[in-house]
Design a protein around this motif. Structure first.
Motif, mmCIF file in Angstrom:
data_model
loop_
_atom_site.group_PDB
_atom_site.id
_atom_site.type_symbol
_atom_site.label_atom_id
_atom_site.label_comp_id
_atom_site.label_asym_id
_atom_site.label_seq_id
_atom_site.Cartn_x
_atom_site.Cartn_y
_atom_site.Cartn_z
ATOM 1 N N GLN A 35 0.835 -1.204 0.000
ATOM 2 C CA GLN A 35 0.000 0.000 0.000
ATOM 3 C C GLN A 35 0.872 1.257 0.000
ATOM 4 O O GLN A 35 0.599 2.220 -0.712
ATOM 5 N N THR A 40 -7.491 5.355 -13.791
ATOM 6 C CA THR A 40 -8.362 4.174 -13.693
ATOM 7 C C THR A 40 -7.619 2.998 -13.064
ATOM 8 O O THR A 40 -8.127 2.335 -12.163
ATOM 9 N N ARG A 41 -6.394 2.762 -13.517
ATOM 10 C CA ARG A 41 -5.665 1.572 -13.050
ATOM 11 C C ARG A 41 -5.241 1.714 -11.586
ATOM 12 O O ARG A 41 -5.231 0.734 -10.846
ATOM 13 N N ALA A 57 -6.992 3.266 -9.385
ATOM 14 C CA ALA A 57 -8.228 3.038 -8.620
ATOM 15 C C ALA A 57 -8.549 1.552 -8.544
ATOM 16 O O ALA A 57 -8.974 1.036 -7.496
ATOM 17 N N GLU A 58 -8.317 0.832 -9.645
ATOM 18 C CA GLU A 58 -8.622 -0.605 -9.659
ATOM 19 C C GLU A 58 -7.720 -1.367 -8.699
ATOM 20 O O GLU A 58 -8.155 -2.278 -7.997
ATOM 21 N N GLN A 88 -6.260 -0.053 -6.069
ATOM 22 C CA GLN A 88 -6.615 0.362 -4.711
ATOM 23 C C GLN A 88 -7.824 -0.416 -4.204
ATOM 24 O O GLN A 88 -7.887 -0.787 -3.032
ATOM 25 N N LYS A 89 -8.753 -0.691 -5.096
ATOM 26 C CA LYS A 89 -9.958 -1.425 -4.700
ATOM 27 C C LYS A 89 -9.581 -2.819 -4.175
ATOM 28 O O LYS A 89 -10.127 -3.279 -3.164
ATOM 29 N N LEU A 90 -8.636 -3.466 -4.830
ATOM 30 C CA LEU A 90 -8.199 -4.792 -4.386
ATOM 31 C C LEU A 90 -7.492 -4.711 -3.033
ATOM 32 O O LEU A 90 -7.656 -5.586 -2.185
ATOM 33 N N ASP A 92 -7.990 -2.373 -0.761
ATOM 34 C CA ASP A 92 -8.995 -2.033 0.251
ATOM 35 C C ASP A 92 -9.742 -3.283 0.721
ATOM 36 O O ASP A 92 -10.124 -3.381 1.879
ATOM 37 N N ALA A 93 -9.926 -4.229 -0.187
ATOM 38 C CA ALA A 93 -10.643 -5.457 0.174
ATOM 39 C C ALA A 93 -9.856 -6.279 1.199
ATOM 40 O O ALA A 93 -10.406 -7.173 1.842
ATOM 41 N N ARG A 140 -8.174 -4.851 3.761
ATOM 42 C CA ARG A 140 -7.988 -4.083 5.002
ATOM 43 C C ARG A 140 -8.660 -4.794 6.171
ATOM 44 O O ARG A 140 -9.703 -5.411 6.027
ATOM 45 N N HIS A 178 -6.187 -14.267 -4.420
ATOM 46 C CA HIS A 178 -5.954 -12.868 -4.046
ATOM 47 C C HIS A 178 -4.633 -12.372 -4.619
ATOM 48 O O HIS A 178 -4.546 -11.288 -5.189
#
Lengths: 389, 391
Positions: free
Chosen positions: B309, B339-340, B342-343, B345-347, B349-350, B352, B367
């Protein structure tokens, strides 16, 4: 092999017997199958018998004959053939078979003499030290014996290792083996320089067979090099390193950076100080920020000028063993070098490279081994005979 | 599905390659210039700088520079004032060629070859004429660059301040034997290191003392720094491990603190160029790809996702700093990167948890694979960032 074509075979054959083993200064073939073996018997007689059998089979196969005296299809229908048969009809394809002895053949990991050879163990034949960047897999490292099979046809190389492994069952077991699909070095001035998987020409400054003085100075072990290992005179030390390249990350580096890491242009292979591929690099030529060939470039770090003049005869191969768990190429360079003394011609250079070569950022060494390749076998001898007599 | 696209791309590419070949360095000195006048051959010698043309249409221009001299040369495209650098290519060795690609609007320019890299170089006037392919008039690059440099410098300084403060907390807990809390602070303190890792690593004397992993050591090298202490705090997986004594702990802790302060002293004085910021962003993603996504960085604590992170934070901040420049030069790249990031970061965040992130050894192969795919997806366009921030 009744349908053999003798002319084709004769044209491509390299003699197995001679003062030195074939497969060292022989012009590098295109394909490799390399195998390391553990000896699983404690019997010296059985070990010698294996070397005799291997010598006979290698002598035959490198002449384009079957591994056994009967042949793949000529024997009794009630018996398994004494040659596995996948080389039927294939030319000999420049096959060479080169044997080596690892440090663990002489002493086990507790230092005990295994076959009455301990007092003949060459001083320099030790397990290589840990180098920075080594992430060694023991199952891809070390070994009591090794066999390097090189040929221009991959099936011919695989056929050689397969039949030698078969002959060895009960005496030896395969510890690891490695396929290589493209030579990355040139061992003769008659060959053009190939490219490694970074896309660069590799081995430009290699010791070449035609440089007979350099071969004598840097490759062959001399008569007086090691008093307790006189048997190795005329042989050489064989270093193998399985060097994984972080291909995906490398591919994202700008061209200018890639060239700065290597110290050569990607196109012609000329040193960044100019000229063509065979021009000598000028390490003092100024560039806009330090020398035009950067101090941490591969060509400079490993150059003989910065390594007490030491040169190696490299004989490496590109490999791709499929993909890794994350979908990246499990690929790199299976490094093979023949040197007169690893303590002066390999270990210091490898340490220097690990410490200061910009290319190391993209490399992980996953396998490592050192062997002593004995001199060639004369007619009637088996390979390594001087060690046992 | 992908094959036809690839084939189409290859077919399209072929004529371009052929066009380039016609202008290969080998026939420099010929009439030069491409059919559309956008490729200019330049021959640099000890006392000459010969261009195939003194005029080209606005838009993307390629200068094929060949060095026929005996010293290293450079080639510059300068503004009308002869000072502002529009584009440059350095370190062209004798008998070698390099390309300079620029996107130039109409106007008057000056070209310069600099054999031996000294003096003002051998100069000529160069004219770029109006054309339909002219780049849109951009906002003042200099101003955008200035803002980006100031912001990035402030960010790195702030992270270095926080690194010092959190390292101090960490070494105090570790020295005092408060291992539970030291283990909790460890990944948090390292976050500030990982956010500026490419800057911190640039000090070749400090990095091996502070961030070496056991496998990185050379014979005889003493192992110190973060990962030495990591092993002592998470010895469960270490074979035949002898815990450090209180005295040894104090020595390793003090050593880490001292080096962190030396690092901070140097970092506070640093300034950057815009391509260094872009290279830093790219470099941080490389760190993720080679160390974090494989779980090799934190071999004992398995806190790799904290580092992951932090590397991504640092890469994103660096990108966002130069984003206004990228939007001027290559808006599609700016969009792709946004976009990339953000994509990815979404993974992350999952993964956390209440105290941070899932430990690496608790991640499933799925994962890890998804994270690796997202890293590759981002790293590929990110590798074009440096070229997009330069003129």
């Amino acid at each position: 092999m009744a349908d053999a074509v003798p002319t084709a075979r004769a044209r491509d054959a390299f003699a197995f017997r001679g003062a030195h083993q074939a497969g060292i200064v022989t012009p590098a073939q295109d394909r490799l199958h390399f195998a390391a073996f553990d000896v699983i018997t404690g019997s010296r007689a059985q070990l010698i018998a294996l070397l005799e059998a291997w010598t006979a089979a290698a002598d035959r196969m490198t002449r384009g004959l079957p591994a056994g005296e009967v042949g793949p299809t000529e024997g009794a229908s009630s018996l398994p053939p004494d040659d596995t048969g996948e080389a039927i009809g294939l030319p000999v394809s420049g096959l060479t078979i080169t044997f080596g002895f690892g440090p663990s053949l002489f002493r086990d990991d507790r230092g005990r003499d295994r076959f009455g050879l301990a007092d003949r163990q060459p001083t320099a034949l030790r397990t290589l030290p840990h180098f920075p960047g080594d992430l060694l897999d023991p199952e891809r490292s070390y070994g009591d014996l090794c066999v390097q099979a090189c040929a221009d046809d991959p099936q011919v190389a695989v056929h050689a290792i397969r039949n030698l492994a078969r002959i060895g069952f009960g005496t030896v077991a395969v510890r690891w083996s490695q396929l290589g699909f493209g030579r990355t070095s040139t061992t003769s001035t008659s060959q053009s320089t190939p490219r490694n998987l970074f896309g660069f020409k590799d081995g430009t400054a290699n010791v070449k067979a035609e440089e007979t003085d350099a071969v004598a100075e840097h490759v062959w072990v001399g008569e007086d090099d090691d008093p307790q290992a006189g048997w190795l005179a005329g042989g050489s030390y064989l270093v193998t390193r399985r060097i994984n390249m972080t291909i995906e990350v490398w591919d994202r580096q700008p061209l200018g950076d890639q060239e700065a890491f290597i110290g050569r242009t990607k196109d012609s292979g000329a040193p960044l100080s100019g000229g063509d591929e065979l021009s000598e690099p000028d390490f003092t030529m100024p560039g806009s920020d330090g020398p035009v060939i950067p101090r941490d470039s591969h060509v400079r770090v490993v150059h003989p000028d910065f390594n007490h003049g030491a040169r190696m005869l490299r004989r490496g191969y590109n490999f791709v063993d499929g993909t890794d768990a994350l979908g990246g190429l499990n690929a790199g360079l299976f490094f093979i070098a023949f040197v007169r003394d690893p303590d002066t011609h390999f270990i210091p250079i490898q340490n220097r490279m690990a410490r200061s070569d910009a290319m190391m950022e993209y490399l992980k060494v996953t396998g490592s081994a050192l062997f002593a390749a004995p001199p060639g076998a004369a007619a009637g001898e088996y390979v390594g005979q001087a060690l046992f007599s | 599905m992908r094959t036809p696209v690839l084939v189409a791309a290859l077919l399209l590419a072929t004529p371009l390659v052929a066009a380039c070949t016609e202008n290969a360095p080998g026939d420099a000195g010929g009439s030069g210039g491409s059919v559309d006048g956008r490729t200019i051959t330049v021959t640099s010698t000890a006392d000459g700088c010969e261009l195939s043309t003194a005029q080209a249409p606005a838009g993307h221009l390629t200068f094929d520079v060949t060095n026929d001299g005996s010293q290293v040369t450079e080639f510059y495209l300068l503004g009308e004032d002869g000072l502002r650098i529009v584009g440059e290519v350095e370190n062209i060795g004798p008998e070698l060629s390099r390309q300079l690609v620029v996107n130039a609007p109409a106007g008057s320019y000056v070209t310069a070859c600099k054999p031996g890299m000294k003096g003002d170089g051998i100069r000529s006037d160069f004219t770029v004429t109006e054309s339909a392919a002219a780049p849109s008039v951009s906002a003042d690059d200099q101003q955008l660059v200035g803002t980006a440099l100031d912001n990035y410098r402030a960010y790195v300084q702030d992270q270095s301040d926080q690194l010092v403060a959190r390292t101090r907390d960490f070494v105090q807990l570790y020295r005092a034997g408060d291992d539970d809390r030291a283990r909790a602070v460890y990944p948090e303190a390292r976050t500030h290191w990982e956010r500026i890792e490419t800057v911190a690593e640039s000090f070749g004397d400090l990095d091996p003392k502070m961030d070496a992993r056991e496998a990185d050591l050379e014979p005889g090298q003493k192992w110190t720094g973060w990962h030495r202490i990591e092993k002592d705090l998470w010895p469960a997986e270490a074979e035949d491990y002898t815990p450090l004594t209180t005295k040894q702990r104090a020595a390793y802790a003090d050593d880490l603190m001292r080096n962190t302060e030396i690092l901070d002293g140097r970092v506070q004085k640093l300034s950057y160029t815009v391509d260094q910021i872009a290279n830093g962003s790219r470099g941080l993603l490389e760190e993720v790809a080679t160390g974090k996504v494989t779980g090799e960085e934190e071999a004992w604590s398995h806190t790799d996702l904290w580092d992951f992170q932090a590397n991504v934070d640092g890469a994103r901040v660096a990108f966002e700093g130069v984003q206004p420049i990228v939007e001027q030069h290559d808006p599609d790249l700016a969009t792709a990167l946004t976009t990339r990031f953000a994509e990815l970061q979404k993974l992350l965040d999952a993964q956390r948890t209440a105290t941070g992130f899932t430990f690496y050894d608790d991640l499933t192969q799925d994962h890890v694979q998804a994270l690796a795919n997202a890293v590759n997806a981002l790293a590929e366009p990110l590798s074009r960032l440096t070229a997009a921030v330069l003129p």
